[in-house]
Design an enzyme around this catalytic site. Structure first.
Site, mmCIF file in Angstrom:
data_model
loop_
_atom_site.group_PDB
_atom_site.id
_atom_site.type_symbol
_atom_site.label_atom_id
_atom_site.label_comp_id
_atom_site.label_asym_id
_atom_site.label_seq_id
_atom_site.Cartn_x
_atom_site.Cartn_y
_atom_site.Cartn_z
ATOM 1 N N THR A 17 0.849 -1.187 0.000
ATOM 2 C CA THR A 17 0.000 0.000 0.000
ATOM 3 C C THR A 17 0.885 1.238 0.000
ATOM 4 O O THR A 17 1.914 1.277 0.686
ATOM 5 C CB THR A 17 -0.950 0.014 1.217
ATOM 6 O OG1 THR A 17 -1.749 1.209 1.187
ATOM 7 C CG2 THR A 17 -0.196 -0.036 2.529
ATOM 8 N N HIS A 70 2.258 -11.460 14.364
ATOM 9 C CA HIS A 70 3.292 -11.976 15.260
ATOM 10 C C HIS A 70 3.011 -13.420 15.700
ATOM 11 O O HIS A 70 3.859 -14.067 16.316
ATOM 12 C CB HIS A 70 3.398 -11.072 16.498
ATOM 13 C CG HIS A 70 4.766 -11.014 17.094
ATOM 14 N ND1 HIS A 70 5.745 -11.924 16.806
ATOM 15 C CD2 HIS A 70 5.315 -10.138 17.976
ATOM 16 C CE1 HIS A 70 6.836 -11.627 17.480
ATOM 17 N NE2 HIS A 70 6.610 -10.546 18.201
#
Length: 435
Positions: free
Chosen positions: A353, A406
């Protein structure tokens, strides 16, 4: 006569919202003419006429949610040839499918005799002709469909009919109240979308209905925040080498390939090189399993009028710089004209992006789930950089950000991934070898 039905909308999409009608009741249409535009979670689709005729009835209005296969309108054979079929006759015809069909001229004449008598029978007729949305709304508001009047010529009840009945019911029951009672606000007393309100404090506001796509974007962003253990790491890239290549090569590149040499091809190649070195960023979680993807379908976020969309460049690792630039340009153009197909939006293994085109200096992009990584590009800005212990120079620098899940990507792996992108971009020749 034929029904205008909601077509199959593609994988995992079961309903949409009527964005707008392009025809009115009484209009003559031909086979293949576009009748309405339907908004789904991902794209807008056109509904076309399957035969020649006249729009005799529009059953569902703009803004209403409709399901796949649901009838939203009626096409008749001609302006003056539509038979006057009553709701009771339509139900009788549907229930008596084994009986021979009667001439159209005799339908309205025999309908009063064939109409079922009594409130129970009328209720069954109305319920049989009600749309799925109308039945759901009636259940939620405790309304008997047998008491609801339909505006449709064949007696089909829509959501608007249920809403009108619900609004009229309190008014009709008012004379039977023996003593005045405090009047409370109706349950659904929200002002109509698009109308300007004048609150008690004198300050005006405008209420606008959120589009289906905006609602989906909001839902998915919240889902990403709630389901992923999202973390963002940052780095900066010296864009001197890439700017130098573009300055020297852009005219010849444009003349040869008929497409501009932008930044996205460099970043796409750099991302692919980093994904090959750190494949966990090209994976996703499926229950208790890791799905490691051996292909590179790169999503490119595009800001369109109706909201952010992420079309996908398929097998980007097999494409040249001109092919990448051409595909990104075509997908961005389709996104802004609202003509992307569902297949161009589905899938994707990693997303890029670019907030820099709007002037963003630094941001933390949100994951495009179920992907586990997204790279954020930002504005190129001249900043003083220490070349060594004695020399300083102004260099065109860009902050880059990597948001990652994560749960499966460790911090050291994410930082190394971003460093790899930095190294590839600052040495563009290496993109030919590793990207």
């Amino acid at each position: 006569m034929s029904e205008i039905k909601v077509p199959d909308l593609g994988e995992s999409i079961s309903e949409g919202t009527i964005y707008k009608w392009l025809v009115n009741e009484g209009d003559t249409v031909g086979q293949g003419d576009v009748l309405a535009e339907l908004e789904t979670d991902k794209v807008n689709l056109e509904i076309s006429a399957e035969e020649d005729g006249v729009i005799t009835s529009i059953l569902r209005q703009a803004g209403e949610n409709v399901a796949v296969g649901e009838a939203i309108g009626i096409i008749g054979s001609g302006a003056g040839s539509q038979p006057q079929v009553t709701a009771a006759a339509a139900v009788e015809g549907a229930a008596s499918s084994s009986a021979p069909a009667e001439p159209a001229a005799s339908v309205s004449a025999t309908a009063p005799e064939a109409a079922p008598e009594g409130p129970a029978a009328a209720g069954e007729s109305n319920a049989a002709l009600a749309s799925p949305g109308a039945r759901k709304l009636a259940r939620e508001r405790g309304i008997d469909l047998g008491e609801v009047s339909a505006r449709d010529p064949i007696g089909r009840i829509g959501q608007a009919d249920v809403k009108e009945h619900g609004a009229a019911a309190p008014a009709a029951a008012a004379p039977a109240v023996s003593a005045p009672a405090p009047q409370g606000k109706p349950e659904a007393a929200k002002p109509a979308a698009g109308k300007t309100q004048q609150p008690e404090d004198g300050k005006s506001v405008e209420r606008k209905r959120m589009s289906r796509r905006r609602l989906t974007i909001a839902s998915r962003l919240v889902e990403a925040q709630q389901t992923a253990a999202m973390l963002t790491t940052f780095n900066e890239v010296d864009m001197t080498a890439i700017l130098d290549i573009r300055k020297r090569r852009k005219d010849a590149f444009k003349e040869k390939h008929e497409v501009g040499l932008g930044f996205m091809s460099f970043f796409t190649k750099a991302v692919i090189g980093a994904l090959k070195a750190y494949p966990m960023l090209n994976a996703e979680i499926d229950g208790e399993d890791l799905v490691l993807k051996k292909f590179y379908d790169i999503g490119i976020a595009v800001a369109a009028k109706e909201g952010l969309v992420v079309p996908v460049v398929r097998d980007a690792d097999r494409l040249s710089f001109p092919q990448i630039e051409r595909q990104i340009g075509e997908l961005a153009s389709k996104a802004r004209s609202n003509t992307l197909s569902l297949s161009e939006l589905q899938g994707g293994t990693f997303t890029i992006t670019n907030g820099g085109v709007f002037g963003s200096l630094l941001s933390t992009p949100i994951l495009n789930t179920p992907q586990v990584g997204i790279l954020g590009m930002h504005k190129i800005q001249l900043r003083p950089i220490a070349l060594d212990e004695e020399r300083m120079a102004n260099r065109p620098m860009m902050y880059i950000a990597l948001s990652y899940d994560h749960r499966i990507v460790d911090g050291s792996e994410a930082v190394s991934f971003l460093v790899k992108i930095k190294e590839l971009l600052e040495d563009p020749e290496s993109l030919l070898l590793e990207g």
